[in-house]
Design a protein around this motif. Sequence first.
Motif, PDB file in Angstrom:
ATOM      1  N   VAL A  95       5.693  14.132  11.138  1.00 48.32           N
ATOM      2  CA  VAL A  95       6.703  14.752  11.821  1.00 48.32           C
ATOM      3  C   VAL A  95       8.258  13.718  11.349  1.00 48.32           C
ATOM      4  CG1 VAL A  95       7.800  15.503  13.924  1.00 48.32           C
ATOM      5  CG2 VAL A  95       5.293  15.462  13.490  1.00 48.32           C
ATOM      6  N   LEU A  96       9.044  14.340  10.398  1.00 41.41           N
ATOM      7  CA  LEU A  96      10.075  13.478  10.157  1.00 41.41           C
ATOM      8  C   LEU A  96      11.081  13.391  11.053  1.00 41.41           C
ATOM      9  CD1 LEU A  96      10.175  14.260   6.332  1.00 41.41           C
ATOM     10  CD2 LEU A  96       9.577  11.933   7.475  1.00 41.41           C
ATOM     11  N   HIS A  97      11.779  12.605  11.434  1.00 38.72           N
ATOM     12  CA  HIS A  97      13.099  12.525  12.419  1.00 38.72           C
ATOM     13  C   HIS A  97      14.133  13.231  11.595  1.00 38.72           C
ATOM     14  CE1 HIS A  97      16.017  10.900  15.303  1.00 38.72           C
ATOM     15  NE2 HIS A  97      15.086  10.698  16.019  1.00 38.72           N
ATOM     16  N   PRO A  98      14.808  13.886  12.227  1.00 33.49           N
ATOM     17  CA  PRO A  98      16.029  14.587  11.609  1.00 33.49           C
ATOM     18  C   PRO A  98      17.271  13.810  11.191  1.00 33.49           C
ATOM     19  CG  PRO A  98      16.206  15.123  13.990  1.00 33.49           C
ATOM     20  CD  PRO A  98      14.740  14.329  13.687  1.00 33.49           C
TER      21      PRO A  98
ATOM     22  N   LEU B 235       0.818  -1.158  -0.011  1.00 35.38           N
ATOM     23  CA  LEU B 235      -0.086   0.038   0.235  1.00 35.38           C
ATOM     24  C   LEU B 235       0.755   1.149  -0.086  1.00 35.38           C
ATOM     25  CD1 LEU B 235      -2.666  -1.013   2.622  1.00 35.38           C
ATOM     26  CD2 LEU B 235      -2.903  -1.178   0.189  1.00 35.38           C
ATOM     27  N   GLU B 236       0.462   2.457  -0.226  1.00 38.44           N
ATOM     28  CA  GLU B 236       1.166   3.440  -0.356  1.00 38.44           C
ATOM     29  C   GLU B 236       0.169   4.873   0.095  1.00 38.44           C
ATOM     30  OE1 GLU B 236       1.534   5.792  -4.386  1.00 38.44           O
ATOM     31  OE2 GLU B 236       1.783   3.557  -4.793  1.00 38.44           O
ATOM     32  N   ALA B 237       0.643   5.846   0.692  1.00 40.97           N
ATOM     33  CA  ALA B 237      -0.049   6.936   0.955  1.00 40.97           C
ATOM     34  C   ALA B 237       1.228   8.168   0.722  1.00 40.97           C
ATOM     35  CB  ALA B 237      -0.649   7.001   2.507  1.00 40.97           C
ATOM     36  N   ALA B 238       0.323   9.432   0.595  1.00 41.04           N
ATOM     37  CA  ALA B 238       1.180  10.614   0.593  1.00 41.04           C
ATOM     38  C   ALA B 238       0.636  11.501   1.755  1.00 41.04           C
ATOM     39  CB  ALA B 238       0.784  11.180  -0.883  1.00 41.04           C
ATOM     40  N   CYS B 239       1.582  12.132   1.940  1.00 41.44           N
ATOM     41  CA  CYS B 239       1.091  13.323   3.219  1.00 41.44           C
ATOM     42  C   CYS B 239       2.403  14.248   3.231  1.00 41.44           C
ATOM     43  CB  CYS B 239       0.919  12.670   4.146  1.00 41.44           C
ATOM     44  SG  CYS B 239       0.460  13.658   5.772  1.00 41.44           S
ATOM     45  N   PRO B 240       1.979  15.752   3.316  1.00 46.44           N
ATOM     46  CA  PRO B 240       2.747  16.754   3.607  1.00 46.44           C
ATOM     47  C   PRO B 240       3.782  16.477   4.820  1.00 46.44           C
ATOM     48  CG  PRO B 240       0.630  17.678   3.189  1.00 46.44           C
ATOM     49  CD  PRO B 240       0.463  16.086   3.620  1.00 46.44           C
ATOM     50  N   ALA B 241       5.028  16.646   5.126  1.00 53.86           N
ATOM     51  CA  ALA B 241       5.863  16.265   6.030  1.00 53.86           C
ATOM     52  C   ALA B 241       6.731  17.481   6.354  1.00 53.86           C
ATOM     53  CB  ALA B 241       6.597  15.156   5.654  1.00 53.86           C
ATOM     54  N   PHE B 242       7.229  17.579   7.456  1.00 56.17           N
ATOM     55  CA  PHE B 242       8.477  18.395   7.789  1.00 56.17           C
ATOM     56  C   PHE B 242       9.469  17.872   8.897  1.00 56.17           C
ATOM     57  CE2 PHE B 242       5.157  18.881  11.291  1.00 56.17           C
ATOM     58  CZ  PHE B 242       6.191  19.300  12.409  1.00 56.17           C
ATOM     59  N   TYR B 243      10.756  18.339   8.517  1.00 59.98           N
ATOM     60  CA  TYR B 243      11.705  17.746   9.786  1.00 59.98           C
ATOM     61  C   TYR B 243      11.548  18.577  11.055  1.00 59.98           C
ATOM     62  CZ  TYR B 243      13.996  15.295   6.031  1.00 59.98           C
ATOM     63  OH  TYR B 243      14.461  14.174   5.165  1.00 59.98           O
ATOM     64  N   ASP B 244      11.631  17.797  12.258  1.00 60.36           N
ATOM     65  CA  ASP B 244      11.483  18.364  13.463  1.00 60.36           C
ATOM     66  C   ASP B 244      12.588  17.969  14.181  1.00 60.36           C
ATOM     67  OD1 ASP B 244      11.006  19.585  15.758  1.00 60.36           O
ATOM     68  OD2 ASP B 244       9.115  18.223  16.430  1.00 60.36           O
ATOM     69  N   SER B 245      13.329  19.073  14.427  1.00 55.64           N
ATOM     70  CA  SER B 245      14.891  18.777  15.160  1.00 55.64           C
ATOM     71  C   SER B 245      14.745  18.529  16.472  1.00 55.64           C
ATOM     72  CB  SER B 245      15.697  19.985  15.166  1.00 55.64           C
ATOM     73  OG  SER B 245      15.126  21.126  15.848  1.00 55.64           O
ATOM     74  N   GLY B 246      13.374  18.589  17.091  1.00 51.85           N
ATOM     75  CA  GLY B 246      12.879  18.201  18.442  1.00 51.85           C
ATOM     76  C   GLY B 246      12.620  16.832  18.579  1.00 51.85           C
TER      77      GLY B 246
END
Length: 261
Positions: free
Chosen positions: A252-255, A164-175
């Motif tokens: 919330v992508l891991h740095p 399966l696949e899914a798309a979603c906006p994301a961002f890197y969070d240094s925290g």
Amino acid sequence: MQVYAEYALLENFCMDFTLLVAAKYASKNPAKYWRIALASVLGACFAVVYPLFGVGGAAGIAIKLFAGGAMCALAGKYQSVKGYVKFTALFTAATFLTGGLLIAVFSLAGVKYAEGGGYLLSSVPVGIPLFCVLALVLIIRKVRNKIVSVRNVEADCRIYSGGLEAACPAFYDSGNKVYFKGAPVSIIPARVAKKLAKNKGIKSFVDIHTVAGKSKIAVFTAEKIVIDDGKNKYERHNVILGVSPQHINKIVLHPDLSEVN
């Protein structure tokens, strides 16, 4: 002690709002603040009108508990009865704890007070300054989140898991410092997880710490994710993903997953 209706309404609204927000964060409920404000208005009106009926004893306690439950039903957003019971129990506990502490403080300080719908009205305002402190904290938190989101790198993310696949906006969070067995964990919305984990299920869990406290989230491994930050597009394989216990719109992508790493 003479109590004006306007003062009683304002004091009870502020106290209701503060306690409901506390229950919201303690139970990790995704309720909107307008719902809490509306419930607080109704609770304040009840607090002012209720003493006029002169109902006391066990019947009075039952009525107050029912009114509190009705407020919680309106203030929160629930997917199950368990969520409502948890929210209501935390609100009730916070109410009794706050009332008991205030009675103790007022008695020791010799401050005059009067009961009002389960809360206390005193010559020294309590609910109003608590509400102002809460509002300041929420404003600071909102501004901080906006500043952090500007600093974070925005990206488009496509996840592949179990065919399966899914798309979603994301961002890197240094925290984001969440790890599972030494591997970095990126946090995804629950709606995305439902699309990806239905074939394999979720059996592993990991503890995380957030501003709302400690919680345990479900994690699973995706075969591949493709990250496009607008400048570069790259792949990461066997990525561990955690399902957010709160409502979020972006991953919330891991740095540690950044292109540099």
